[in-house]
Design a protein around this motif. Structure first.
Motif, mmCIF file in Angstrom:
data_model
loop_
_atom_site.group_PDB
_atom_site.id
_atom_site.type_symbol
_atom_site.label_atom_id
_atom_site.label_comp_id
_atom_site.label_asym_id
_atom_site.label_seq_id
_atom_site.Cartn_x
_atom_site.Cartn_y
_atom_site.Cartn_z
ATOM 1 N N GLN A 15 0.816 -1.212 0.000
ATOM 2 C CA GLN A 15 0.000 0.000 0.000
ATOM 3 C C GLN A 15 0.854 1.267 0.000
ATOM 4 O O GLN A 15 0.501 2.259 -0.613
ATOM 5 C CB GLN A 15 -0.909 -0.010 1.237
ATOM 6 C CG GLN A 15 -2.015 1.016 1.205
ATOM 7 C CD GLN A 15 -3.164 0.596 0.296
ATOM 8 O OE1 GLN A 15 -3.402 -0.582 0.089
ATOM 9 N NE2 GLN A 15 -3.852 1.579 -0.260
ATOM 10 N N LEU A 45 -2.231 8.858 6.371
ATOM 11 C CA LEU A 45 -3.589 8.877 5.811
ATOM 12 C C LEU A 45 -3.870 7.582 5.059
ATOM 13 O O LEU A 45 -4.966 7.037 5.097
ATOM 14 C CB LEU A 45 -3.751 10.072 4.866
ATOM 15 C CG LEU A 45 -3.658 11.449 5.522
ATOM 16 C CD1 LEU A 45 -3.460 12.532 4.469
ATOM 17 C CD2 LEU A 45 -4.916 11.740 6.329
ATOM 18 N N GLU A 46 -2.848 7.097 4.388
ATOM 19 C CA GLU A 46 -2.986 5.870 3.604
ATOM 20 C C GLU A 46 -3.233 4.678 4.541
ATOM 21 O O GLU A 46 -3.979 3.754 4.209
ATOM 22 C CB GLU A 46 -1.712 5.675 2.781
ATOM 23 C CG GLU A 46 -1.875 4.881 1.517
ATOM 24 C CD GLU A 46 -2.890 5.473 0.548
ATOM 25 O OE1 GLU A 46 -3.812 4.721 0.193
ATOM 26 O OE2 GLU A 46 -2.791 6.648 0.145
ATOM 27 N N VAL A 49 -6.825 4.529 5.385
ATOM 28 C CA VAL A 49 -7.576 3.889 4.290
ATOM 29 C C VAL A 49 -7.417 2.366 4.378
ATOM 30 O O VAL A 49 -8.381 1.616 4.250
ATOM 31 C CB VAL A 49 -7.103 4.396 2.907
ATOM 32 C CG1 VAL A 49 -7.830 3.676 1.787
ATOM 33 C CG2 VAL A 49 -7.305 5.906 2.785
ATOM 34 N N GLU A 52 -9.580 0.713 6.938
ATOM 35 C CA GLU A 52 -10.988 0.635 6.581
ATOM 36 C C GLU A 52 -11.224 -0.403 5.477
ATOM 37 O O GLU A 52 -12.135 -1.223 5.547
ATOM 38 C CB GLU A 52 -11.508 2.015 6.135
ATOM 39 C CG GLU A 52 -13.024 2.023 6.023
ATOM 40 C CD GLU A 52 -13.592 3.368 5.610
ATOM 41 O OE1 GLU A 52 -12.867 4.380 5.667
ATOM 42 O OE2 GLU A 52 -14.766 3.395 5.224
ATOM 43 N N LYS A 53 -10.344 -0.358 4.497
ATOM 44 C CA LYS A 53 -10.503 -1.216 3.324
ATOM 45 C C LYS A 53 -10.297 -2.690 3.681
ATOM 46 O O LYS A 53 -11.070 -3.543 3.280
ATOM 47 C CB LYS A 53 -9.470 -0.774 2.282
ATOM 48 C CG LYS A 53 -9.730 -1.230 0.871
ATOM 49 C CD LYS A 53 -8.759 -0.486 -0.046
ATOM 50 C CE LYS A 53 -8.705 -1.059 -1.427
ATOM 51 N NZ LYS A 53 -7.723 -0.340 -2.249
ATOM 52 N N SER B 191 -10.392 11.985 1.660
ATOM 53 C CA SER B 191 -9.357 11.006 1.984
ATOM 54 C C SER B 191 -8.170 11.677 2.670
ATOM 55 O O SER B 191 -7.412 11.040 3.379
ATOM 56 C CB SER B 191 -8.903 10.253 0.721
ATOM 57 O OG SER B 191 -8.016 11.051 -0.039
ATOM 58 N N PHE C 110 -12.963 3.783 -2.040
ATOM 59 C CA PHE C 110 -11.796 3.928 -1.187
ATOM 60 C C PHE C 110 -10.775 4.876 -1.809
ATOM 61 O O PHE C 110 -9.735 4.446 -2.292
ATOM 62 C CB PHE C 110 -11.140 2.564 -0.913
ATOM 63 C CG PHE C 110 -11.992 1.669 -0.071
ATOM 64 C CD1 PHE C 110 -12.121 1.899 1.289
ATOM 65 C CD2 PHE C 110 -12.661 0.592 -0.639
ATOM 66 C CE1 PHE C 110 -12.911 1.065 2.075
ATOM 67 C CE2 PHE C 110 -13.447 -0.242 0.136
ATOM 68 C CZ PHE C 110 -13.573 -0.007 1.498
ATOM 69 N N PRO C 113 -5.339 8.863 -0.542
ATOM 70 C CA PRO C 113 -4.675 10.172 -0.495
ATOM 71 C C PRO C 113 -3.370 10.207 -1.296
ATOM 72 O O PRO C 113 -3.060 11.226 -1.905
ATOM 73 C CB PRO C 113 -4.407 10.399 1.000
ATOM 74 C CG PRO C 113 -4.685 9.110 1.681
ATOM 75 C CD PRO C 113 -5.567 8.301 0.800
#
Lengths: 84, 384, 208
Positions: A15, A45-46, A49, A52-53, B191, C110, C113
């Motif tokens: 990721q 921030l990634e 994500v 959550e993902k 995001s 999704f 960023p």
């Protein structure tokens, strides 16, 4: 737990585009930010994500991220505690 | 010399500069809670333009022009905005001494949506194509210039126009900026966790991030001052890069400091001649702190500083244009507008953020802008 | 006021890198931009881990600037006198599409960023600035085709108004069919420079 830690290492490498890095290069206790892996604010921030993902966990307050993302180990225990 | 001779703003607050200015004077806030699953799966806040009025006004405009084809929502906004500005000064748009400069971050990005894909041909989402369509509509013979430099695009476009006029390359330049509130942009900023859950509060202690807005704005620059309006001229402008981070602003305000320094150098001015600053003021924790540092490094703490994003939101590629148009109107009215959303001082430096509308003789003003990619811009204007 | 001179230029396209008109790298084994860029990085060995975080177009711009500024000493100039003026036709369309795919109504929602931040073309300028600590003037123009006149006009104006002394400028574009980076370095010392000269060096590799 160990299985989750190994899975997290692979997901983070992918990721966050940590090229040239193998799961065994990452120490699960090492800080992810600052010295350790040297991640930055966009990586943080990634990671939100990713949580959550991959694990269905929503982190509402980015400030909580500082604790959760201290190391792979803290991430893994947070996932275990919060995953439905 | 380059003079600001006409301008227009289309935003949630109105369809002309005066409508917007009056609305800001009365303290209106155009940022509202919205639910639109086409844009975002949950509720979100944004400042959006009345699309029914857009269609009505655009239909009226159709009578004035013969070469009508199909335009996207953003193109209609930009055409309307340019048409209003042109009506104030009537330059010869068909002359090769008139140029068009466009400023946008994402242009017709809504066309990436599958449902809209085939409506406007294969390349209409490309920014040069949008610029070309609009300048062709007005029959301008020059190749349209299009600048896309994140949130400094608008100020950079104005600086560029003034520079080309000062060099004697054009007599008149129409600078038009625009961006929409789209699924693309809202989800991206979501995001980044940078959207506030209430109308944004620039420079406030409790600011929680930015509010997005959509707008189109036009400013016309000319080598000759306007015959009817208060003359205001371009004194200096510059851009600079933080060379620090692609999304986070410099902690020392480095790029912004340099941009202001260079703009002052071109203007041949000292900082104590600046009466008023229109800041970028996005209301993200880092941006406003950074700007306060850049302002303080220039000893500009006393200059009346404000920002309008608490009312119209961050309008991206339009921001520099519409905020400069408001600044021009403030100068014409010798009025500093209050900073919507600002109550309790929330940045490290004791800069003078306006809390009320107030009368003040405004001769020389500074516009600031900053954006992703470490970009910063400054522009200095003065009454003649 | 002195004149500007072209110091160096670099052209990357069709799996080849040309520096000042000479082929300095090629890789015929790869058939896609992704592995090609990696291959150039491995060859150059700049040891710059940020590279892997970038999207393809920023990687392309970064590598081209790396070649351009290799062995160039700009220490005589202030960092805020070195400008970057770039252009292209497709802005960041490939990365835009990636972001769009992540927010489609059909698939999952999704947004990432680290993808979204690269949906602005001037991020390329940001990446080059960060790598070389350059703090000067910036501008990104979107134009249908490479336009030497547009770039040289903007550069000359910045130079004459004393806003910058050194320029890194050019074209970096990627679309579904092809990719191309062409950057040149201008400073007040070196070989002659004008619009015609820029066009000439750009067209050197027109049919490659």
């Amino acid at each position: 737990m160990d299985e989750l830690i190994e899975k997290l290492k692979i997901q983070i490498i992918e990721q966050l585009n940590l090229e040239d890095m193998e799961p065994e290069d990452i120490n699960a206790k090492e800080p992810l930010f600052g010295e350790g892996l040297g991640l930055d604010s966009i990586d943080a921030l990634e990671l939100i994500v990713l949580m959550e993902k991959e694990y269905g966990i929503k982190i509402q307050n980015p400030k909580d991220g500082q604790k959760i993302f201290r190391s792979i180990e803290t991430m893994a225990s947070y996932i275990q505690m919060n995953q439905k | 010399m380059a003079y600001f001779i006409a301008d227009n703003i289309i935003s949630s607050l109105g369809f002309t500069t005066v409508e917007n200015f009056n609305s800001l004077l009365s303290g209106d806030i155009g940022i509202e809670k919205m639910e639109d699953a086409d844009i975002y799966p949950g509720p979100f806040l944004a400042s959006t333009i009345d699309k029914t009025r857009l269609e009505n006004e655009f239909r009226l405009l159709a009578h004035k022009y013969s070469n009508f084809s199909k335009f996207t929502v953003l193109e209609k906004l930009m055409i309307l905005s340019i048409d209003d500005a042109l009506s104030q000064c009537q330059p010869d748009v068909k002359s090769d001494k008139t140029a068009f400069i466009f400023s946008t971050t994402k242009g017709n990005i809504d066309l990436l949506d599958k449902s809209k894909k085939d409506e406007f041909g294969p390349d209409r989402h490309l920014l040069w194509k949008m610029a070309e369509e609009i300048s062709n509509f007005f029959g301008n013979p020059n190749k349209a210039i299009c600048i896309s430099n994140a949130c400094i695009s608008g100020v950079l476009a104005l600086n560029t126009a003034a520079m080309y006029i000062n060099a004697g390359q054009y007599e008149t330049i129409v600078v038009c900026g625009g961006d929409l509130v789209s699924r693309f942009v809202v989800s991206g900023f979501m995001s980044f966790l940078s959207l506030s859950d209430e109308p944004c509060k620039p420079f406030d202690k409790d600011r929680k991030g930015l509010s997005l807005g959509e707008a189109a704005g036009t400013i016309i620059l000319s080598e000759k001052p306007s015959a009817s309006k208060q003359g205001i001229k371009f004194m200096g402008g510059a851009t600079a890069n933080d060379a620090n981070h692609i999304s986070g602003p410099s902690r020392t305000g480095e790029g912004s400091y340099i941009a202001i320094k260079k703009a002052l150098f071109e203007a041949g001015m000292r900082t104590d001649q600046i009466d008023h600053i229109s800041a970028h003021g996005t209301a993200t924790p880092y941006n406003d702190e950074m700007e306060s540092i850049a302002i303080a490094r220039h000893n500009l703490q006393k200059a009346a500083t404000n920002g309008i994003k608490g009312s119209v939101g961050h309008t991206l590629g339009a921001a520099g244009i519409i905020e400069t148009a408001i600044l021009l109107e403030e100068m014409r009215n010798n009025t500093v507008l209050k900073t919507s959303g600002y109550k309790n001082h929330g940045v490290g430096e004791q800069i003078n953020v306006s809390t009320e509308n107030s009368g003040l003789e405004l001769n020389t003003c500074l516009k600031m802008a900053s954006g992703f990619g470490g970009s910063n811009a400054a522009l200095i204007l003065q009454k003649i | 006021m002195g004149k500007l001179f072209i110091n160096k230029y670099c052209h990357i396209k069709n799996n080849k890198v040309f520096l000042d008109g000479k082929l300095v790298f090629s890789d015929d084994e790869v058939h896609d931009i992704k592995p090609f860029l990696k291959s150039v990085y491995r060859f150059l060995k700049p040891a710059y881990n940020k590279f892997f975080k970038m999207d393809e177009i920023s990687k392309l711009a970064y590598l081209c600037s790396e070649y351009l500024l290799q062995d160039v000493d700009l220490s005589a100039f202030n960092k805020d006198d070195i400008a970057i003026v770039l252009s292209n036709s497709d802005s960041t369309s490939i990365t835009d599409q990636n972001h769009q795919n992540s927010i489609s109504k059909e698939g999952g929602f999704f947004p990432s960023p680290s993808i979204f931040v690269y949906t602005l073309p001037n991020i390329m300028i940001g990446e080059i600035s960060i790598r070389h600590k350059l703090k000067g003037e910036n501008a990104f123009f979107i134009v249908e085709n490479f336009d030497a006149g547009l770039l040289t006009n903007h550069i000359n104006n910045l130079y004459l108004t004393r806003k910058a002394k050194v320029f890194i400028a050019g074209w970096v574009n990627i679309n579904n069919d092809s990719y191309e980076a062409f950057l040149f370095l201008l400073s007040p010392c070196g070989k002659k420079y004008n619009k015609g000269e820029i066009e000439k060096v750009y067209n050197q590799h027109k049919y490659i």
